[in-house]
Design a protein around this motif. Structure first.
Motif, short mmCIF file in Angstrom:
data_model
loop_
_atom_site.label_atom_id
_atom_site.label_comp_id
_atom_site.label_asym_id
_atom_site.label_seq_id
_atom_site.Cartn_x
_atom_site.Cartn_y
_atom_site.Cartn_z
N GLY A 90 0.72 -1.16 0.19
CA GLY A 90 -0.12 0.29 -0.03
C GLY A 90 0.67 0.98 0.26
N LEU A 91 2.26 0.36 -0.22
CA LEU A 91 3.15 2.20 -0.58
C LEU A 91 3.54 2.63 -1.80
N PRO A 92 4.05 3.37 -2.12
CA PRO A 92 4.47 3.98 -4.10
C PRO A 92 5.96 4.02 -3.58
N ALA A 93 6.67 3.92 -3.79
CA ALA A 93 8.54 3.64 -3.93
C ALA A 93 8.86 4.92 -4.74
N LEU A 94 9.90 5.12 -4.12
CA LEU A 94 10.51 6.45 -4.58
C LEU A 94 11.45 6.33 -5.78
N GLY A 95 11.78 6.42 -6.85
CA GLY A 95 12.25 6.63 -8.36
C GLY A 95 12.83 7.52 -8.87
N TRP A 96 14.20 7.89 -9.31
CA TRP A 96 15.09 8.03 -9.84
C TRP A 96 14.97 7.90 -12.31
N ASP A 97 14.83 9.14 -12.42
CA ASP A 97 13.78 9.38 -13.94
C ASP A 97 13.79 8.91 -14.87
N LEU A 98 12.35 8.65 -14.00
CA LEU A 98 11.39 7.28 -15.02
C LEU A 98 10.79 8.56 -16.02
N ILE A 141 12.23 11.63 -16.74
CA ILE A 141 12.45 13.14 -16.42
C ILE A 141 13.91 12.85 -15.52
N PRO A 142 15.61 13.19 -15.89
CA PRO A 142 15.63 12.56 -14.34
C PRO A 142 15.52 14.06 -13.49
N GLU A 143 14.78 13.66 -12.70
CA GLU A 143 14.06 13.94 -11.94
C GLU A 143 13.68 12.96 -10.87
N TRP A 144 13.17 12.62 -9.32
CA TRP A 144 12.55 11.97 -8.41
C TRP A 144 11.55 12.54 -8.64
N GLY A 145 10.44 10.54 -8.75
CA GLY A 145 9.14 10.93 -8.78
C GLY A 145 9.13 9.55 -7.98
N VAL A 146 7.60 9.49 -8.20
CA VAL A 146 6.50 8.26 -7.78
C VAL A 146 6.05 7.72 -8.52
N ILE A 147 6.64 5.41 -7.80
CA ILE A 147 5.68 4.83 -8.98
C ILE A 147 4.69 4.65 -8.05
N TYR A 148 3.51 4.68 -8.09
CA TYR A 148 2.28 4.21 -7.10
C TYR A 148 1.13 3.18 -7.81
N GLY A 149 1.73 2.06 -8.73
CA GLY A 149 1.49 0.75 -9.58
C GLY A 149 2.05 0.45 -10.26
N TYR A 150 1.35 -1.25 -10.92
CA TYR A 150 2.17 -1.67 -11.53
C TYR A 150 0.94 -2.76 -12.03
N ARG A 159 7.24 15.92 -14.93
CA ARG A 159 7.16 15.52 -16.54
C ARG A 159 5.74 14.89 -17.00
N LYS A 160 5.36 14.70 -16.52
CA LYS A 160 4.17 13.59 -16.78
C LYS A 160 3.78 12.80 -15.52
N ASP A 161 2.82 11.73 -15.92
CA ASP A 161 1.70 10.61 -15.23
C ASP A 161 1.00 9.83 -16.38
N GLY A 162 1.81 9.15 -16.13
CA GLY A 162 1.90 7.64 -17.23
C GLY A 162 2.20 6.57 -16.33
N GLU A 163 2.64 5.53 -18.01
CA GLU A 163 2.97 4.45 -18.22
C GLU A 163 4.45 3.81 -18.32
#
Length: 324
Positions: free
Chosen positions: A107-115, A117-126, A139-143
């Protein structure tokens, strides 16, 4: 007080991503101002003395520094990947995918790098059948296909998952944060010793060196100016809030609030001076930092910002003494 009124977003994307993750834990409801302050990120500055290159802000040992921050906030973490600018091996990719899936399953998102764009973001589903992650960054919210993890613009895998949480009291979390800020200001990060990058107060000298040599990269300088100015706006707000919300009727509690208010005033000036630089060297064009008049004005602003930050750090040290 500074001009900024909206503290719901920040250009410091690892902090905003960590803040998003916290909302799914027992620390939910912690404001972005508090996460910026209690992580010490409001006081972070890292600059490359040759060109103020674009990656300066991320030139630190991510696993080590994010680990310190999350520990201070009361979390244990696990990371996968290496900061090496080399694409992950198939085994490393599988390890990263597995870590992300496990944390999402909890139930927790993960932190990811360069998803995206070369910045940090979250990975919240799969979606395991389609082999895609749901991700969000600035940059965006997507797959994102599984295979693209760690194989973005800069080809390095780094994911961070929260694995456990413990309760923390405000006093110890603040003591930890002030210690992180003071250490950052004075001590050379081990990971920077053999590089052109400097952290803390020495980073101002590195920044000035690039302006003196007229060797500033306009784009990199624009990126870093924006991020550091943003951080100092948060530092001012964090200290301002401490000066009014710190509890207690003892003499030392009153002293603590007074020191926080005084420190906020210094950081207000730091943010204002860096705000002038942000206007001179806007992202993404970056202005003309190597033009003589611009460079001289930047040096003046940086000298003033460093002097104010030096005073601010001294006050943080006094606040730390009162907490001990």
């Amino acid at each position: 007080m500074g001009n900024r009124t909206d503290f719901t977003w920040s250009h410091n994307t690892d902090t905003t991503a960590l803040h998003s993750i916290l909302q799914y834990t027992d620390k939910a409801g912690m404001s972005l101002v508090n996460v910026m302050g209690y992580s010490g990120h409001a006081f972070r500055i890292i600059i490359d003395r040759e060109a103020v290159e674009v990656g300066s802000y991320s030139f630190f040992d991510w696993k080590l520094r994010h680990g310190e921050v999350m520990q201070n906030l009361g979390f244990t973490i696990q990371t996968a990947g290496k900061q090496t600018n080399t694409p992950p091996t198939p085994e490393e990719l599988e390890e990263g995918i597995r870590l992300v899936q496990e944390t999402i399953d909890r139930g927790l998102p993960a932190l990811g790098w360069d998803l995206f764009i070369p910045e940090w973001g979250v990975i919240y589903g799969y979606d395991d059948e389609k082999r895609i992650f749901q991700c969000r960054d600035i940059r965006k919210d997507g797959e994102l296909p599984y295979e693209k993890l760690g194989r973005g613009e800069v080809t390095e895998l780094y994911v961070l998952a929260v694995t456990g949480s413990r309760p923390v009291d405000r006093r110890s979390i603040l003591r930890g944060a002030l210690q992180l800020a003071v250490n950052h200001a004075h001590d050379t990060y081990v990971e920077l010793e053999s590089s052109n990058h400097r952290n803390g107060l020495a980073a101002y000298d590195a920044w000035m060196e690039a302006f003196i040599n007229r060797s500033v990269d306009p784009f990199g300088n624009g990126v870093n100016t924006g991020k550091i100015c943003d951080a100092r706006e948060f530092a001012e707000q964090f200290l301002q809030e401490l000066s009014t919300s710190w509890p207690g009727d003892e003499q030392h509690d009153g002293q603590f609030r007074a020191l926080a208010k005084e420190a906020a005033e210094h950081y207000s000036i730091v943010a204002e001076r860096l705000g002038q630089m942000r206007s001179m060297f806007p992202f993404p064009q970056g202005g003309e930092p190597n033009q003589d008049a611009q460079a001289e004005r930047a040096l003046e602003l940086l000298r003033e910002a460093k002097a104010e930050e030096t005073q601010g750090i001294m006050l943080l040290e006094r606040m730390l003494e009162l907490l001990d």
